[in-house]
Structure formats: structure tokens, C-alpha cells
Write a protein that holds these residues in place. Structure first.
Motif, PDB file in Angstrom:
ATOM      1  N   UNK A 238     -11.903   2.850   3.837  1.00 51.41           N
ATOM      2  CA  UNK A 238     -11.568   1.449   4.051  1.00 51.41           C
ATOM      3  C   UNK A 238     -12.491   0.889   5.128  1.00 51.41           C
ATOM      4  N   UNK A 239     -13.255  -0.153   4.857  1.00 55.87           N
ATOM      5  CA  UNK A 239     -14.097  -0.746   5.899  1.00 55.87           C
ATOM      6  C   UNK A 239     -13.270  -1.320   7.032  1.00 55.87           C
ATOM      7  N   UNK A 240     -13.749  -1.151   8.251  1.00 57.01           N
ATOM      8  CA  UNK A 240     -13.015  -1.578   9.437  1.00 57.01           C
ATOM      9  C   UNK A 240     -13.440  -2.989   9.818  1.00 57.01           C
ATOM     10  N   UNK A 241     -12.454  -3.834  10.082  1.00 54.63           N
ATOM     11  CA  UNK A 241     -12.761  -5.186  10.555  1.00 54.63           C
ATOM     12  C   UNK A 241     -13.251  -5.125  12.004  1.00 54.63           C
ATOM     13  N   UNK A 242     -14.238  -5.945  12.305  1.00 55.19           N
ATOM     14  CA  UNK A 242     -14.862  -5.927  13.623  1.00 55.19           C
ATOM     15  C   UNK A 242     -14.631  -7.259  14.328  1.00 55.19           C
ATOM     16  N   UNK A 243     -14.368  -7.175  15.613  1.00 58.34           N
ATOM     17  CA  UNK A 243     -14.231  -8.372  16.451  1.00 58.34           C
ATOM     18  C   UNK A 243     -15.307  -8.326  17.527  1.00 58.34           C
ATOM     19  N   UNK A 244     -16.048  -9.423  17.662  1.00 60.61           N
ATOM     20  CA  UNK A 244     -17.099  -9.507  18.672  1.00 60.61           C
ATOM     21  C   UNK A 244     -16.505  -9.957  20.007  1.00 60.61           C
ATOM     22  N   UNK A 245     -17.271  -9.710  21.083  1.00 58.68           N
ATOM     23  CA  UNK A 245     -16.777 -10.017  22.424  1.00 58.68           C
ATOM     24  C   UNK A 245     -16.862 -11.506  22.758  1.00 58.68           C
TER      25      UNK A 245
ATOM     26  N   UNK B  87      -7.852   6.335  14.897  1.00 62.88           N
ATOM     27  CA  UNK B  87      -8.124   6.521  13.473  1.00 62.88           C
ATOM     28  C   UNK B  87      -9.084   5.459  12.938  1.00 62.88           C
ATOM     29  N   UNK B  88      -8.971   4.248  13.434  1.00 65.96           N
ATOM     30  CA  UNK B  88      -9.878   3.191  12.987  1.00 65.96           C
ATOM     31  C   UNK B  88     -11.289   3.440  13.501  1.00 65.96           C
ATOM     32  N   UNK B  89     -11.425   3.976  14.705  1.00 71.42           N
ATOM     33  CA  UNK B  89     -12.758   4.307  15.208  1.00 71.42           C
ATOM     34  C   UNK B  89     -13.379   5.450  14.394  1.00 71.42           C
ATOM     35  N   UNK B  90     -12.562   6.433  14.028  1.00 73.52           N
ATOM     36  CA  UNK B  90     -13.068   7.524  13.191  1.00 73.52           C
ATOM     37  C   UNK B  90     -13.497   7.009  11.820  1.00 73.52           C
ATOM     38  N   UNK B  91     -12.744   6.084  11.258  1.00 69.74           N
ATOM     39  CA  UNK B  91     -13.110   5.507   9.968  1.00 69.74           C
ATOM     40  C   UNK B  91     -14.418   4.727  10.070  1.00 69.74           C
TER      41      UNK B  91
ATOM     42  N   UNK C  24      -3.761   4.035   7.824  1.00 69.73           N
ATOM     43  CA  UNK C  24      -4.537   5.230   8.116  1.00 69.73           C
ATOM     44  C   UNK C  24      -3.647   6.381   8.578  1.00 69.73           C
ATOM     45  N   UNK C  25      -2.611   6.078   9.341  1.00 69.27           N
ATOM     46  CA  UNK C  25      -1.676   7.125   9.769  1.00 69.27           C
ATOM     47  C   UNK C  25      -0.943   7.720   8.571  1.00 69.27           C
TER      48      UNK C  25
ATOM     49  N   UNK D  54       0.825  -1.214   0.000  1.00 65.21           N
ATOM     50  CA  UNK D  54       0.000   0.000   0.000  1.00 65.21           C
ATOM     51  C   UNK D  54       0.857   1.262   0.000  1.00 65.21           C
ATOM     52  N   UNK D  55       1.703   1.424   0.997  1.00 62.72           N
ATOM     53  CA  UNK D  55       2.497   2.651   1.140  1.00 62.72           C
ATOM     54  C   UNK D  55       3.538   2.799   0.029  1.00 62.72           C
TER      55      UNK D  55
END
Length: 300
Positions: free
Chosen positions: A209-216, A231-235, A197-198, A171-172
Motif C-alpha cells: 500500500x503506498x504511504x501518504x506523505x505530508x510535507x513540512x 509500520x507505515x515507515x517500514x512500508x 497494516x497492524x 478492508x478488515x
């Protein structure tokens, strides 16, 4: 088979020559060479090979029949082994530089880019063979990452790997080589990374970019996702699903390259496999630009 017209009426030849010069490709690898064939001659013939799905031996025959030596200004078409040796000798970085030169020629600035990875098969199995293995494709391919422009639908930059690597590793470096022409970028969940993101925030690039989610827990029903990093929470909060759907354009580009230029690589050496893949991508860009130039001339 397309006919070869005189050099003054052949826009595709002129376009390849312009990209060759723009990339500052050396005319010869050594000043002590025989200079019977320049590097441009080999580059044009290999682009011609990918354009018409030819083998090295068939390339020599078809190029001679169509009088390509007249356009290239040489006495005879190089032997098939000469083209193979050139592909083995040329640096992959020069081919990637020619792909970036295509974007420079059409004058792309403030690009809305899309990045994705695909694979070019190293074999071309028969339908009977696929039926015997229950339709499963053999797991040998050239890993290819494409960075394309959503408006012009051309590839801005590309990277190839013979081994398997994670998508986020390219990517970079791909964006850095474009020197700031990207203003926004669309990518899938494989590129969800705080480091990515940084970098986008530092360079003033707007990522989607969709954020991957992890359940509890293992089932995860009725529970809020766990998302780490500011940054991922803002996205996650500002994610625009409608804009993200434009990422499908890169899938169309992948499909167009494989349908028109072939989805498999015939080379046996690892280095040549990566270079042949780059030649396919370069040929695709040249075809798109040539088509747009032709339409502009015929329909001002």
C-alpha cells in the motif's frame, strides 16, 4: 440472444446450482410457504436478468419464450412482481455468501488479492443531458468495494453501501470473511492506515500500500516527508513500485463488469439497489468460471 439448451447440456445452469448449494442458500424462506417457486428459481432468474440486461417485465417475456420453465422444472415463469418481491425480501448477506462460494468452488488458496472501490450509477442519463451539464455525471451511486484475485480475475468478496463511506472501513471485514485465503494484498492510498497494516501483520498478510506523505510546509519543495508510525515507515522503505502496478487488474475487473453487465442500477429502493449490484458481481463471477470450465473441456 443466446439459446437455452437442455438441462444436461447447460453448464451455466449447473454452475449456478452448485454455487447456490455451496452457499447453503435455503430452498424456501418459510416451511409454511406455498412452495410454488423455490428460492433457486428466483436466484437463477435474477442472474439471468443481469446477464442479458433485462427489466423485470422483459425477463418474464424472454424467459417464457426461451423455455426456462422447462429447465427450472416449473409450470410457468413467475410474474415480474414476484421476482421484485423476492429481491426485496432476500438478505444481502446471502448474496455476498454466494460470491464467496465462487472462490471456494475454483479452489483459490494463497490468493494475491487486490481491493478497490467503485460506484454504480443509479441513473442512465442521455448524451444530450450530459452535454447540457458539461459532461458532469450526477452524484448518485451505490458505493461498492471489491476484493478480487489477481490470477483468476474473479471477485472473492464484495460489500455495497447506499451512503458514502470511507474505503478503509470495508478492508478488515472483507478479509475476515475469506478466512485466511489471502496471503498478499494490493491497495491504493485510500487504505493507508496503521490499523490496516497492524491487521495484515497479525494475520500474516503481505500488504503493498503506498504511504501518504505530508510535507513540512505548504509548498514542500526539497523537504523530507513526515510519516508517522513504525509500520507505515517500514512500508514506505520496502515499497515495490513494480509489484504495486499489478493493482491495475482490479480496474480492468471494474471495467469488465460495467461494460458487459451495465454500469447503472435500475432499482429505486435503497436495499434493492445494493442487492442488484451484488447480483451483477455474482453474474460476472459465474461468467468467468463458466468460461474457464468451457475452455478446459474443449481444450484439455
Amino acid at each position: 440472444m443466446r439459446c437455452i439448451v437442455p438441462i444436461e447440456f447447460n453448464p451455466f445452469f449447473k454452475l449456478v446450482e452448485r454455487v447456490f448449494v455451496e452457499a447453503r442458500f435455503p430452498l424456501h424462506f418459510s416451511r409454511f410457504s406455498k412452495k410454488m417457486y423455490g428460492n433457486f428459481t428466483h436466484v437463477f432468474l435474477l442472474v439471468y436478468k443481469e446477464r442479458f440486461h433485462l427489466s423485470y417485465r422483459r425477463l418474464e417475456e424472454v424467459a417464457t419464450e426461451n423455455g426456462l420453465q422447462r429447465i427450472l422444472g416449473i409450470k410457468k415463469i413467475p410474474d415480474h412482481s414476484t421476482s421484485f418481491k423476492f429481491l426485496k425480501k432476500v438478505d444481502k448477506r446471502m448474496l455476498r455468501k454466494m460470491i464467496r462460494a465462487c472462490a471456494k468452488i475454483v479452489g483459490i488458496i494463497k490468493s494475491k488479492s487486490i481491493i478497490d472501490s467503485t460506484g454504480f450509477s443509479l441513473t442512465n442519463p442521455s448524451h444530450y443531458y450530459l452535454k447540457r451539464i458539461n459532461g458532469k455525471q450526477p452524484k448518485n451511486f451505490v458505493k461498492t468495494t471489491l476484493l478480487a484475485d489477481s490470477r483468476m480475475k474473479i471477485v472473492l468478496n464484495a460489500q455495497t453501501h447506499s451512503n458514502r463511506t470511507h474505503d478503509v472501513n470495508d478492508f478488515i471485514p472483507l478479509l475476515e470473511e475469506l478466512r485466511g485465503i489471502t496471503k498478499s494484498i494490493l491497495a491504493d492510498k485510500a487504505y493507508d492506515s496503521s490499523k490496516v497494516l497492524e491487521y495484515c501483520k497479525l494475520k500474516g498478510i503481505n500488504p503493498m500500500i503506498p504511504v501518504r506523505e505530508w510535507k513540512n510546509n505548504r509548498k514542500g519543495y526539497g523537504l523530507k516527508p513526515r510519516i508517522g508510525g513504525k509500520l507505515r515507515r517500514e512500508m514506505f522503505e520496502n515499497f515495490d513500485e513494480k509489484e504495486y502496478h499489478q493493482r491495475n487488474i482490479i480496474e480492468s475487473i471494474n471495467s469488465a463488469i460495467k461494460r458487459t453487465l451495465g454500469g447503472f442500477i435500475g432499482s429505486r429502493l435503497r436495499g434493492n439497489q445494493e442487492k442488484q449490484t451484488l447480483f451483477k458481481i455474482l453474474t460476472y463471477d459465474l461468467e468467468i468460471i463458466n468460461r474457464k470450465i468451457t475452455l478446459t473441456i474443449n481444450f484439455p
